[in-house]
Design an enzyme around this catalytic site. Sequence first.
Site, PDB file in Angstrom:
ATOM      1  N   ASP A   1       6.408   1.298   6.555  1.00  0.00           N
ATOM      2  CA  ASP A   1       5.015   0.881   6.386  1.00  0.00           C
ATOM      3  C   ASP A   1       4.291   1.845   5.462  1.00  0.00           C
ATOM      4  O   ASP A   1       3.747   2.842   5.930  1.00  0.00           O
ATOM      5  CB  ASP A   1       4.345   0.817   7.760  1.00  0.00           C
TER       6      ASP A   1
ATOM      7  N   ASP B   1      -0.487   4.431   0.685  1.00  0.00           N
ATOM      8  CA  ASP B   1      -0.948   5.419   1.658  1.00  0.00           C
ATOM      9  C   ASP B   1      -0.258   5.200   2.994  1.00  0.00           C
ATOM     10  O   ASP B   1       0.227   4.094   3.290  1.00  0.00           O
ATOM     11  CB  ASP B   1      -2.465   5.360   1.825  1.00  0.00           C
TER      12      ASP B   1
ATOM     13  N   HIS C   1       3.405   3.419  12.449  1.00  0.00           N
ATOM     14  CA  HIS C   1       2.276   4.189  12.989  1.00  0.00           C
ATOM     15  C   HIS C   1       2.704   5.144  14.102  1.00  0.00           C
ATOM     16  O   HIS C   1       1.899   5.971  14.539  1.00  0.00           O
ATOM     17  CB  HIS C   1       1.145   3.284  13.520  1.00  0.00           C
TER      18      HIS C   1
ATOM     19  N   GLU D   1      -5.228   1.530   2.767  1.00  0.00           N
ATOM     20  CA  GLU D   1      -5.063   0.500   3.798  1.00  0.00           C
ATOM     21  C   GLU D   1      -5.062   1.098   5.192  1.00  0.00           C
ATOM     22  O   GLU D   1      -5.667   0.552   6.119  1.00  0.00           O
ATOM     23  CB  GLU D   1      -3.775  -0.288   3.538  1.00  0.00           C
ATOM     24  N   GLU D   2      -4.359   2.221   5.362  1.00  0.00           N
ATOM     25  CA  GLU D   2      -4.272   2.818   6.695  1.00  0.00           C
ATOM     26  C   GLU D   2      -5.591   3.446   7.140  1.00  0.00           C
ATOM     27  O   GLU D   2      -5.765   3.777   8.311  1.00  0.00           O
ATOM     28  CB  GLU D   2      -3.155   3.869   6.726  1.00  0.00           C
TER      29      GLU D   2
ATOM     30  N   HIS E   1       0.843  -1.200   0.000  1.00  0.00           N
ATOM     31  CA  HIS E   1       0.000   0.000   0.000  1.00  0.00           C
ATOM     32  C   HIS E   1       0.872   1.242   0.000  1.00  0.00           C
ATOM     33  O   HIS E   1       1.916   1.294   0.641  1.00  0.00           O
ATOM     34  CB  HIS E   1      -0.997   0.006   1.163  1.00  0.00           C
TER      35      HIS E   1
END
Length: 451
Positions: free
Chosen positions: A121, A90, A421, A156-157, A88
């Site tokens: 990520d 995003d 994150h 995705e996030e 992903h």
Amino acid sequence: MAAAVDGRMGRTISTLEQLVAIPGIAWEAFDPADLLHSAETVADLIRGLGIEDVQVLNVPNGEKSGGPAVVARRQAAPGKPTVLLYAHHDVQPPGDLSLWKTEPFAATEIDGRLYGRGAADDKAGIMAHVGAVEALLAALGDDFSLGLTFFIVGEEEAGSPTFRSFLETHRELLQADVIIVADSGNWRVGVPALTTSLRGLVDGVVELQVLDHAVHSGMFGGPILDAPTLLARLIATFHDETGAVAIEGLVGSESAAVDYPESDFRRDSSVLDSVQLAGTGPIADRLWNKPALSIIGMDVPSVALSSNTLLPSARAKLSLRLAPGQDPAAAMEALAAHIDAHAPFGAKVRFVPGEQGAAFSTDTTAPAAQAALWALGKAWGTGPVETGIGGSIPFIADLTELYPAAQILITGVEDPDSRAHSANESLHLGDFRNAILAEALLLARLDKEGL
């Protein structure tokens, strides 16, 4: 193959830095133009591999469109399998900028790690795919005849709200024999891992009411317990005296193949030295093969806005991770039944079910998994760990359901200190190089030997 990867690492890292500079965030509060720019940049990267069939697509999400996904296809030669490469583009919002030691959207290398939002990520996942294919094309040329499909999503996030409808809309376009999901991590720096299990997830909101309206705590306090107090008593029933989840009907096991020493877990999690760990059995099983329940949000007044009032109602959001083998619908029913049975002091309690997703486990005897374990060992020079993940990737269940014949492999570039994150997210560049090499070796083996 290693020479082909190493000869391009400088350019690969530079390209990753360019991706990190794009703040593509799929949340409504952020500029969607950045997200589209991110998708188009990824599409251009894939076109640079000589793949001409590249599209930026989305599907409706209510009155709006879902996050832009990049889909690119390279047809397989007759008799060759097709591999879908997922990642992903995003990223999470940066959060509190004062906690970052570098600019979140300016990739910065410090002591062999690349810092920046999305550096690990999951823009590194994108570049693991791109770098592996680039190395393969350089090393094998026209002899490389495997089919490839890039599927790089853009929401995705934000919880992948249109993932299922995207798959249903473009089901044939994404058909594959093997699916490589590059969105997980390794055991530790220098030790690779294949993620072989994921916990499932159900969540929901419990609402508790004790009064029709707020009243003075001095005038009426004593005979009446306020809603936050009673909600706390209800929440306390979710765990037994050891801290293990105490909801009847949930499954769990002790089957982890690796040991996770308590000292390592404490270091990786940053838990305070004085805090006793919850549950029983090996720590790896508590993380991967047993349920875990967390309170992830509460609606009560803040301390700054508090008053001497008996609050009439309160609510909390629950997140329940499920062990492999647990049916999510049955777990949701068990959670609702537990809440109903443990309403304290006759308070009015209502449970509002939320999302649910199934757990996942890999058949490690399947050809693709065996090839992946071999490739990881060759790239790192040490045996890989078959690891579980305590978290959930709900869209894996969608892939499993819609493509039941596909072998799904979950790989990644993160390590316990990547802090995805969180502030100061980072990527270990040595492991990043190994991840690219491992995927290149895996794809080369599938091209040569098939399934």
